[in-house]
Design a protein around this motif. Structure first.
Motif, PDB file in Angstrom:
ATOM      1  N   ALA A 295       0.818  -1.213   0.000  1.00 29.87           N
ATOM      2  CA  ALA A 295       0.000   0.000   0.000  1.00 29.87           C
ATOM      3  C   ALA A 295       0.855   1.268   0.000  1.00 29.87           C
ATOM      4  CB  ALA A 295      -0.918  -0.002   1.226  1.00 29.87           C
ATOM      5  N   HIS A 296       2.111   1.146   0.415  1.00 31.15           N
ATOM      6  CA  HIS A 296       2.917   2.348   0.650  1.00 31.15           C
ATOM      7  C   HIS A 296       4.200   2.412  -0.167  1.00 31.15           C
ATOM      8  CE1 HIS A 296       0.241   3.126   3.988  1.00 31.15           C
ATOM      9  NE2 HIS A 296       0.441   1.891   4.392  1.00 31.15           N
ATOM     10  N   LYS A 297       4.364   1.549  -1.138  1.00 31.61           N
ATOM     11  CA  LYS A 297       5.627   1.510  -1.895  1.00 31.61           C
ATOM     12  C   LYS A 297       5.569   2.497  -3.055  1.00 31.61           C
ATOM     13  CE  LYS A 297       9.206  -1.542  -3.547  1.00 31.61           C
ATOM     14  NZ  LYS A 297       9.657  -2.930  -3.632  1.00 31.61           N
ATOM     15  N   THR A 298       6.059   3.685  -2.791  1.00 31.86           N
ATOM     16  CA  THR A 298       6.126   4.745  -3.786  1.00 31.86           C
ATOM     17  C   THR A 298       7.036   5.849  -3.264  1.00 31.86           C
ATOM     18  OG1 THR A 298       4.829   6.251  -5.175  1.00 31.86           O
ATOM     19  CG2 THR A 298       4.077   5.972  -2.917  1.00 31.86           C
ATOM     20  N   GLN A 299       7.678   6.546  -4.146  1.00 31.63           N
ATOM     21  CA  GLN A 299       8.481   7.684  -3.729  1.00 31.63           C
ATOM     22  C   GLN A 299       7.546   8.804  -3.309  1.00 31.63           C
ATOM     23  OE1 GLN A 299      11.642   8.700  -6.358  1.00 31.63           O
ATOM     24  NE2 GLN A 299      12.108  10.607  -5.310  1.00 31.63           N
ATOM     25  N   MET A 300       7.927   9.553  -2.284  1.00 33.15           N
ATOM     26  CA  MET A 300       7.077  10.621  -1.779  1.00 33.15           C
ATOM     27  C   MET A 300       7.749  11.974  -2.008  1.00 33.15           C
ATOM     28  SD  MET A 300       5.866  11.363   2.127  1.00 33.15           S
ATOM     29  CE  MET A 300       4.796   9.940   2.216  1.00 33.15           C
ATOM     30  N   ASP A 301       7.035  12.850  -2.661  1.00 31.10           N
ATOM     31  CA  ASP A 301       7.510  14.224  -2.795  1.00 31.10           C
ATOM     32  C   ASP A 301       7.082  14.985  -1.545  1.00 31.10           C
ATOM     33  OD1 ASP A 301       8.581  13.828  -5.353  1.00 31.10           O
ATOM     34  OD2 ASP A 301       6.623  14.197  -6.300  1.00 31.10           O
ATOM     35  N   GLY A 302       7.920  15.871  -1.090  1.00 34.26           N
ATOM     36  CA  GLY A 302       7.574  16.715   0.049  1.00 34.26           C
ATOM     37  C   GLY A 302       7.687  16.053   1.406  1.00 34.26           C
ATOM     38  N   ALA A 303       8.418  14.947   1.474  1.00 34.14           N
ATOM     39  CA  ALA A 303       8.606  14.289   2.775  1.00 34.14           C
ATOM     40  C   ALA A 303       9.378  15.223   3.704  1.00 34.14           C
ATOM     41  CB  ALA A 303       9.371  12.985   2.598  1.00 34.14           C
ATOM     42  N   THR A 304       9.012  15.220   4.976  1.00 30.72           N
ATOM     43  CA  THR A 304       9.754  16.026   5.948  1.00 30.72           C
ATOM     44  C   THR A 304      10.952  15.251   6.479  1.00 30.72           C
ATOM     45  OG1 THR A 304       8.179  15.352   7.649  1.00 30.72           O
ATOM     46  CG2 THR A 304       7.831  17.493   6.626  1.00 30.72           C
ATOM     47  N   LEU A 305      10.901  13.928   6.402  1.00 29.44           N
ATOM     48  CA  LEU A 305      12.014  13.070   6.799  1.00 29.44           C
ATOM     49  C   LEU A 305      12.227  12.020   5.718  1.00 29.44           C
ATOM     50  CD1 LEU A 305      11.027  12.398  10.532  1.00 29.44           C
ATOM     51  CD2 LEU A 305      12.831  13.934   9.730  1.00 29.44           C
ATOM     52  N   GLU A 306      13.476  11.735   5.433  1.00 34.31           N
ATOM     53  CA  GLU A 306      13.834  10.724   4.434  1.00 34.31           C
ATOM     54  C   GLU A 306      15.118  10.064   4.895  1.00 34.31           C
ATOM     55  OE1 GLU A 306      15.747  10.852   0.001  1.00 34.31           O
ATOM     56  OE2 GLU A 306      14.089  12.229   0.378  1.00 34.31           O
ATOM     57  N   LEU A 307      15.137   8.747   4.903  1.00 33.98           N
ATOM     58  CA  LEU A 307      16.337   8.054   5.353  1.00 33.98           C
ATOM     59  C   LEU A 307      16.524   6.756   4.587  1.00 33.98           C
ATOM     60  CD1 LEU A 307      18.717   8.103   7.348  1.00 33.98           C
ATOM     61  CD2 LEU A 307      17.250   6.942   8.993  1.00 33.98           C
ATOM     62  N   HIS A 308      17.740   6.505   4.181  1.00 36.07           N
ATOM     63  CA  HIS A 308      18.113   5.285   3.467  1.00 36.07           C
ATOM     64  C   HIS A 308      18.492   4.235   4.494  1.00 36.07           C
ATOM     65  CE1 HIS A 308      21.130   3.238   0.567  1.00 36.07           C
ATOM     66  NE2 HIS A 308      19.926   2.773   0.349  1.00 36.07           N
ATOM     67  N   GLY A 309      17.901   3.059   4.402  1.00 31.82           N
ATOM     68  CA  GLY A 309      18.231   1.949   5.287  1.00 31.82           C
ATOM     69  C   GLY A 309      18.698   0.756   4.482  1.00 31.82           C
ATOM     70  N   VAL A 310      19.730   0.084   4.987  1.00 31.81           N
ATOM     71  CA  VAL A 310      20.311  -1.052   4.274  1.00 31.81           C
ATOM     72  C   VAL A 310      20.551  -2.185   5.249  1.00 31.81           C
ATOM     73  CG1 VAL A 310      22.306  -1.852   2.947  1.00 31.81           C
ATOM     74  CG2 VAL A 310      21.478   0.458   2.625  1.00 31.81           C
ATOM     75  N   ASN A 311      20.328  -3.403   4.773  1.00 28.33           N
ATOM     76  CA  ASN A 311      20.695  -4.599   5.502  1.00 28.33           C
ATOM     77  C   ASN A 311      21.856  -5.209   4.723  1.00 28.33           C
ATOM     78  OD1 ASN A 311      20.948  -7.033   6.784  1.00 28.33           O
ATOM     79  ND2 ASN A 311      18.859  -7.710   6.397  1.00 28.33           N
ATOM     80  N   PRO A 312      23.084  -4.880   5.099  1.00 24.71           N
ATOM     81  CA  PRO A 312      24.227  -5.307   4.295  1.00 24.71           C
ATOM     82  C   PRO A 312      24.412  -6.818   4.228  1.00 24.71           C
ATOM     83  CG  PRO A 312      24.974  -4.161   6.282  1.00 24.71           C
ATOM     84  CD  PRO A 312      23.478  -4.097   6.259  1.00 24.71           C
ATOM     85  N   SER A 313      23.886  -7.553   5.196  1.00 24.61           N
ATOM     86  CA  SER A 313      24.089  -9.006   5.190  1.00 24.61           C
ATOM     87  C   SER A 313      23.342  -9.697   4.057  1.00 24.61           C
ATOM     88  CB  SER A 313      23.718  -9.610   6.546  1.00 24.61           C
ATOM     89  OG  SER A 313      22.349  -9.401   6.814  1.00 24.61           O
ATOM     90  N   CYS A 314      22.248  -9.087   3.578  1.00 25.97           N
ATOM     91  CA  CYS A 314      21.528  -9.749   2.480  1.00 25.97           C
ATOM     92  C   CYS A 314      21.161  -8.814   1.337  1.00 25.97           C
ATOM     93  CB  CYS A 314      20.287 -10.462   3.003  1.00 25.97           C
ATOM     94  SG  CYS A 314      19.001  -9.353   3.547  1.00 25.97           S
ATOM     95  N   GLY A 315      21.462  -7.527   1.491  1.00 25.99           N
ATOM     96  CA  GLY A 315      21.207  -6.601   0.395  1.00 25.99           C
ATOM     97  C   GLY A 315      19.859  -5.917   0.405  1.00 25.99           C
ATOM     98  N   ASP A 316      19.012  -6.167   1.408  1.00 24.92           N
ATOM     99  CA  ASP A 316      17.751  -5.432   1.500  1.00 24.92           C
ATOM    100  C   ASP A 316      18.080  -3.949   1.607  1.00 24.92           C
ATOM    101  OD1 ASP A 316      16.343  -7.849   1.605  1.00 24.92           O
ATOM    102  OD2 ASP A 316      16.308  -7.872   3.785  1.00 24.92           O
ATOM    103  N   ASN A 317      17.230  -3.128   0.977  1.00 26.84           N
ATOM    104  CA  ASN A 317      17.565  -1.730   0.825  1.00 26.84           C
ATOM    105  C   ASN A 317      16.277  -0.938   0.683  1.00 26.84           C
ATOM    106  OD1 ASN A 317      18.151   0.630  -0.654  1.00 26.84           O
ATOM    107  ND2 ASN A 317      19.183  -0.505  -2.279  1.00 26.84           N
ATOM    108  N   ILE A 318      16.085   0.079   1.535  1.00 25.45           N
ATOM    109  CA  ILE A 318      14.897   0.925   1.426  1.00 25.45           C
ATOM    110  C   ILE A 318      15.276   2.386   1.579  1.00 25.45           C
ATOM    111  CG2 ILE A 318      13.295  -0.830   2.326  1.00 25.45           C
ATOM    112  CD1 ILE A 318      13.237   0.930   4.961  1.00 25.45           C
ATOM    113  N   VAL A 319      14.419   3.240   1.077  1.00 27.59           N
ATOM    114  CA  VAL A 319      14.417   4.648   1.439  1.00 27.59           C
ATOM    115  C   VAL A 319      13.039   4.871   2.049  1.00 27.59           C
ATOM    116  CG1 VAL A 319      14.550   7.037   0.653  1.00 27.59           C
ATOM    117  CG2 VAL A 319      16.004   5.295  -0.407  1.00 27.59           C
TER     118      VAL A 319
END
Length: 160
Positions: free
Chosen positions: A19-43
């Protein structure tokens, strides 16, 4: 249908139809998160106003658990104060590590479907990725702003 099948269905639905997988314009907070052990990656993107999370979304890639977990998390925290979101983070982390009570776990709604992940140590970091990113955003706003600039510059190279 038994409980495990229902939980598997919930997880699959959030992964396949987020329901929420989309880039957001005008976000007040934005952070990149990574799980280096398996390559999962989100903003992770949040809009906040007066201490309330008014909207949220994410982009990224990874396993079904990481992607479904962040989608379920956003279902829970949108409309909540940052303090309430922090309490949900604490409960989720406790659930994943096997220390939360059943009463606490009930507060997680569909995210409680990830409770069995606590028995799969290699998948714990997958389930926690979105939650850890949220926690970092709301618990250290100054660091988030610093990371936000770095993530904004570097997430162009992240797989979408």
């Amino acid at each position: 249908m038994n409980t495990k099948e229902l939980y598997r269905e919930i997880l699959n639905d959030h992964n396949v139809n987020p329901a929420h997988k989309t880039q957001m314009d005008g976000a007040t907070l934005e952070l990149h998160g990574v799980n280096p052990s398996c390559g999962d990656n989100i903003v992770l993107y949040l809009k906040t106003k007066d201490g309330i999370i008014t909207d949220g979304s994410y982009t990224g890639s990874g396993c079904a658990i990481s992607q479904a977990s962040v989608d379920m998390m956003l279902d829970l925290v949108i409309g909540k104060t940052t303090e309430e979101a922090q309490k949900l983070y604490d409960i989720f982390t406790g659930m994943i590590h096997g220390t939360a009570s059943e009463e606490q776990i009930e507060q997680l709604d569909e995210a409680a479907s990830l409770e069995d992940i606590s028995h799969m140590p290699s998948r714990v970091k997958c389930a926690e990725l979105g939650w850890r990113t949220l926690h970092e955003m709301i618990s250290t706003p100054a660091k988030t702003q610093e990371i936000q600039k770095t993530a904004s510059q570097s997430h162009e190279n992240c797989p979408a």
